[in-house]
Enzyme design. Structure first.
Site, mmCIF file in Angstrom:
data_model
loop_
_atom_site.group_PDB
_atom_site.id
_atom_site.type_symbol
_atom_site.label_atom_id
_atom_site.label_comp_id
_atom_site.label_asym_id
_atom_site.label_seq_id
_atom_site.Cartn_x
_atom_site.Cartn_y
_atom_site.Cartn_z
ATOM 1 N N LYS A 22 0.746 -13.092 -1.398
ATOM 2 C CA LYS A 22 1.091 -11.665 -1.253
ATOM 3 C C LYS A 22 -0.118 -10.792 -1.543
ATOM 4 O O LYS A 22 -0.404 -9.847 -0.797
ATOM 5 C CB LYS A 22 2.207 -11.303 -2.239
ATOM 6 C CG LYS A 22 2.429 -9.803 -2.359
ATOM 7 C CD LYS A 22 3.426 -9.454 -3.442
ATOM 8 C CE LYS A 22 2.863 -9.416 -4.825
ATOM 9 N NZ LYS A 22 2.354 -8.117 -5.277
ATOM 10 N N ASN A 23 -0.826 -11.119 -2.616
ATOM 11 C CA ASN A 23 -1.913 -10.228 -3.026
ATOM 12 C C ASN A 23 -3.136 -10.317 -2.118
ATOM 13 O O ASN A 23 -4.077 -9.535 -2.246
ATOM 14 C CB ASN A 23 -2.308 -10.491 -4.488
ATOM 15 C CG ASN A 23 -1.254 -9.953 -5.443
ATOM 16 O OD1 ASN A 23 -0.324 -9.263 -5.028
ATOM 17 N ND2 ASN A 23 -1.390 -10.276 -6.710
ATOM 18 N N CYS A 116 5.435 -2.574 -9.272
ATOM 19 C CA CYS A 116 6.222 -2.831 -10.477
ATOM 20 C C CYS A 116 5.722 -2.008 -11.652
ATOM 21 O O CYS A 116 4.521 -1.775 -11.800
ATOM 22 C CB CYS A 116 6.147 -4.315 -10.825
ATOM 23 S SG CYS A 116 7.078 -5.344 -9.693
ATOM 24 N N ARG A 121 -0.895 1.711 -14.821
ATOM 25 C CA ARG A 121 -1.489 1.454 -13.503
ATOM 26 C C ARG A 121 -2.131 2.706 -12.878
ATOM 27 O O ARG A 121 -1.763 3.112 -11.770
ATOM 28 C CB ARG A 121 -0.463 0.824 -12.545
ATOM 29 C CG ARG A 121 0.185 -0.397 -13.128
ATOM 30 C CD ARG A 121 1.016 -1.156 -12.138
ATOM 31 N NE ARG A 121 0.228 -2.143 -11.389
ATOM 32 C CZ ARG A 121 0.752 -2.991 -10.516
ATOM 33 N NH1 ARG A 121 2.040 -2.962 -10.251
ATOM 34 N NH2 ARG A 121 -0.011 -3.852 -9.892
ATOM 35 N N ASP A 306 -0.308 -12.547 -13.773
ATOM 36 C CA ASP A 306 0.892 -12.742 -12.955
ATOM 37 C C ASP A 306 1.607 -14.058 -13.272
ATOM 38 O O ASP A 306 2.771 -14.229 -12.906
ATOM 39 C CB ASP A 306 0.535 -12.713 -11.453
ATOM 40 C CG ASP A 306 0.237 -11.299 -10.980
ATOM 41 O OD1 ASP A 306 0.439 -10.343 -11.752
ATOM 42 O OD2 ASP A 306 -0.195 -11.153 -9.814
ATOM 43 N N ARG A 398 9.854 -9.088 -3.560
ATOM 44 C CA ARG A 398 8.531 -8.492 -3.327
ATOM 45 C C ARG A 398 7.459 -9.553 -3.166
ATOM 46 O O ARG A 398 6.445 -9.301 -2.518
ATOM 47 C CB ARG A 398 8.110 -7.663 -4.545
ATOM 48 C CG ARG A 398 8.779 -6.386 -4.629
ATOM 49 C CD ARG A 398 8.063 -5.524 -5.637
ATOM 50 N NE ARG A 398 8.412 -4.168 -5.323
ATOM 51 C CZ ARG A 398 8.300 -3.151 -6.149
ATOM 52 N NH1 ARG A 398 7.803 -3.343 -7.351
ATOM 53 N NH2 ARG A 398 8.641 -1.955 -5.788
HETATM 54 C C1 UD1 Z 1 -3.499 -6.613 -8.717
HETATM 55 C C2 UD1 Z 1 -2.341 -7.430 -8.238
HETATM 56 C C3 UD1 Z 1 -1.407 -7.754 -9.394
HETATM 57 C C4 UD1 Z 1 -2.178 -8.385 -10.532
HETATM 58 C C5 UD1 Z 1 -3.388 -7.552 -10.906
HETATM 59 C C6 UD1 Z 1 -4.272 -8.227 -11.939
HETATM 60 C C7 UD1 Z 1 -2.059 -6.700 -5.946
HETATM 61 C C8 UD1 Z 1 -1.209 -5.965 -4.946
HETATM 62 N N1 UD1 Z 1 -1.630 -6.693 -7.213
HETATM 63 O O1 UD1 Z 1 -2.962 -5.381 -9.191
HETATM 64 O O2 UD1 Z 1 -0.404 -8.639 -8.932
HETATM 65 O O3 UD1 Z 1 -1.332 -8.492 -11.656
HETATM 66 O O4 UD1 Z 1 -4.192 -7.308 -9.746
HETATM 67 O O5 UD1 Z 1 -4.661 -9.484 -11.525
HETATM 68 O O6 UD1 Z 1 -3.054 -7.322 -5.608
HETATM 69 N N2 UD1 Z 1 -6.792 -0.033 -13.981
HETATM 70 C C9 UD1 Z 1 -7.214 1.230 -14.370
HETATM 71 N N3 UD1 Z 1 -7.648 2.101 -13.404
HETATM 72 C C10 UD1 Z 1 -7.689 1.754 -12.082
HETATM 73 C C11 UD1 Z 1 -7.274 0.470 -11.686
HETATM 74 C C12 UD1 Z 1 -6.822 -0.408 -12.662
HETATM 75 O O7 UD1 Z 1 -7.183 1.563 -15.552
HETATM 76 O O8 UD1 Z 1 -8.103 2.599 -11.268
HETATM 77 C C13 UD1 Z 1 -6.284 -0.975 -14.999
HETATM 78 C C14 UD1 Z 1 -4.785 -1.288 -14.773
HETATM 79 O O9 UD1 Z 1 -3.964 -0.291 -15.355
HETATM 80 C C15 UD1 Z 1 -4.661 -2.621 -15.448
HETATM 81 C C16 UD1 Z 1 -6.013 -3.286 -15.156
HETATM 82 O O10 UD1 Z 1 -6.922 -2.231 -14.840
HETATM 83 O O11 UD1 Z 1 -4.508 -2.465 -16.827
HETATM 84 C C17 UD1 Z 1 -5.976 -4.285 -14.013
HETATM 85 O O12 UD1 Z 1 -5.563 -3.642 -12.835
HETATM 86 P P1 UD1 Z 1 -5.995 -4.138 -11.379
HETATM 87 O O13 UD1 Z 1 -6.880 -5.331 -11.489
HETATM 88 O O14 UD1 Z 1 -6.477 -2.954 -10.635
HETATM 89 O O15 UD1 Z 1 -4.602 -4.592 -10.793
HETATM 90 P P2 UD1 Z 1 -3.900 -4.141 -9.452
HETATM 91 O O16 UD1 Z 1 -4.915 -4.074 -8.362
HETATM 92 O O17 UD1 Z 1 -3.011 -2.985 -9.705
#
Ligand code: UD1
Length: 417
Positions: A22-23, A116, A121, A306, A398
């Protein structure tokens, strides 16, 4: 609202082919916005999240069709730069359209993504990086209005944290920017490499994906291509947890072993034995799992956040105490309270969970609150005495393609009503 009814304590056996990740599929679908002509994605999982991305592509003016696991996107030039809130909210992956639409149209107007509720986030890292590439971004009441009237231009970007989504958004925005973009402290997840592989096949020039420094030489145009989505390493980890809690032996097919390098040692610690052969992985679980050494979730190549929830379900029935530390998201133990309804002994405080393994869980009515938490409750239901009634199945849908069918084929008693 459908529910899953699981009658536990059935031994699993046999083999199953992994669905596409999915990711990976979500950023890949967004990336097709950049590539003129036809893109074909094989092994694209049928999930509510991927269907939401297809709806966004159609809204933007692409033709997007699915035939089983193959998705065909025809992109003869997108016609819009806006995405309505109702579409943005359907998946977290919608935020990937920000970088892609902005690069393609010089403008993007969209609202904050769904996904989720596992923590705050924020998307500050995405926005900061896009501003470095020359975007002018206005945020007002949850609407982002982004413009790059003279196009984006390459820049040096250092991420304070290796965010997966921010790294993907930067790659999408930078591959047709003028000049060179360097991303330092980039996320190293396999899904990043998969995105870069697709884009490079479309004519992009991206080096270093999968490493901490990614260099992107901007090109003028991209053209569509055919690409197979990598297998889902989190679904693999979930199925391993399902086998582990039921003392079963199952074989996963279509596995990329290196993607599971941080996951297998933890289950080995619990007494599971793995046999790897080409792209197959056989797991044989003991009658009773042992507790594990401290497990910390980390960015790849560390233990994936995850997979934390399914692992917690396994720790709940292991012999002894297991400590988990969730380092990525702030609110990712919501399954713990539901597992307690099934007899699990889990104490959580902030990023810590202390799991005192119990000999047996008992079926109960439980409610999933997020995707991987739903998977944990399914694993728990499989080993519990009696019937588990799982609500919140939309979260499971999802990320897990026809999960009840996959588990039924392995011998579980799972029904969707
Ligand atoms: C993606 C995955 C999710 C997985 C996560 C971490 C998808 C669709 N989802 O989520 O399944 O759990 O990677 O492996 O691919 N953060 C900030 N600011 C930002 C972006 C992120 O503070 O602009 C923080 C987030 O709140 C979190 C951490 O960084 O605490 C990791 O987030 P990130 O790696 O960006 O995860 P996602 O891309 O949301």
């Amino acid at each position: 609202m459908s529910k899953l009814y699981i009658t536990g304590r059935k031994r699993l056996g046999g083999g199953v082919r992994l669905q596409g990740a999915k990711n990976s599929a979500l950023p890949l679908l967004a990336a097709t916005v950049l590539a003129r002509g036809e893109s074909v994605l094989y092994n694209c999982p049928l999930l509510s999240d991927t269907e939401a991305s297809l709806r966004i592509l159609r809204w933007l003016g692409c033709k997007a069709q699915r035939s089983d696991g193959t998705v065909l996107v025809k992109n003869d030039g997108i016609t819009r730069h806006d995405i309505p809130d109702a579409l943005m909210r359907q998946t977290r992956g919608s935020i990937m359209f920000l970088g892609a639409v902005l690069a393609r149209q010089g403008r993007a107007r969209l609202s904050l993504p769904g996904g989720c509720a596992i923590g705050q986030r924020p998307i500050d890292l995405h926005l900061k990086a896009l501003r470095r590439l020359g975007a002018v971004i206005k945020e007002r009441r949850g609407i982002l209005d982004c413009r790059a009237p003279h196009g984006l231009r390459g820049a040096d970007i250092t991420l304070p944290f290796p965010s997966v989504g921010a790294t993907e958004d930067i790659i999408l925005a930078a591959c047709t920017a003028s000049g060179v973009t360097t991303v330092t402290n980039a996320a190293r997840e396999p899904e990043i490499s998969d995105l870069a592989d697709y884009l490079n096949r479309c004519g992009a020039r991206i080096r270093g994906a999968g490493e901490s420094v990614i260099v992107i030489d901007g090109v003028r145009e991209l053209h569509g291509c055919a690409h197979a989505v990598i297998p889902d390493r989190i679904v693999a980890a979930t199925l391993i947890a399902c086998a582990a809690v039921t003392g079963s032996a199952i074989t996963l097919k279509g596995v990329i072993h290196s993607h599971l390098a941080a996951v297998l040692p933890v289950f080995e610690d619990a007494g599971c034995v793995f046999a790897a052969r080409e792209n197959e992985l056989k797991i044989t679980a003991p009658e009773r799992l042992r507790s594990m050494r401290i497990v910390r979730t980390m960015p790849y190549p560390g233990f994936p956040t995850d997979a934390q929830a399914p692992l917690l379900a396994a720790a709940a029935v292991a012999d002894g105490t297991t400590v988990l530390i969730e380092n990525i998201f702030e609110n990712r133990y919501r399954h713990a309270a539901e597992l307690a309804r099934m007899g699990a002994d889990v104490k959580t405080e902030g990023k810590f969970a202390v799991v005192e393994g119990v000999p047996r869980l008992y079926g109960a009515a439980v409610e999933a609150a997020d995707l991987r938490g739903a998977a944990a409750l399914v694993a728990a239901g499989l080993c519990a005495e009696g019937k588990t009634e799982l609500g919140g199945v939309r979260y499971l849908d999802r990320g897990y393609e026809s999960f009840e069918q996959v588990l039924s084929a392995l011998g579980a008693d799972v029904k969707r009503v």
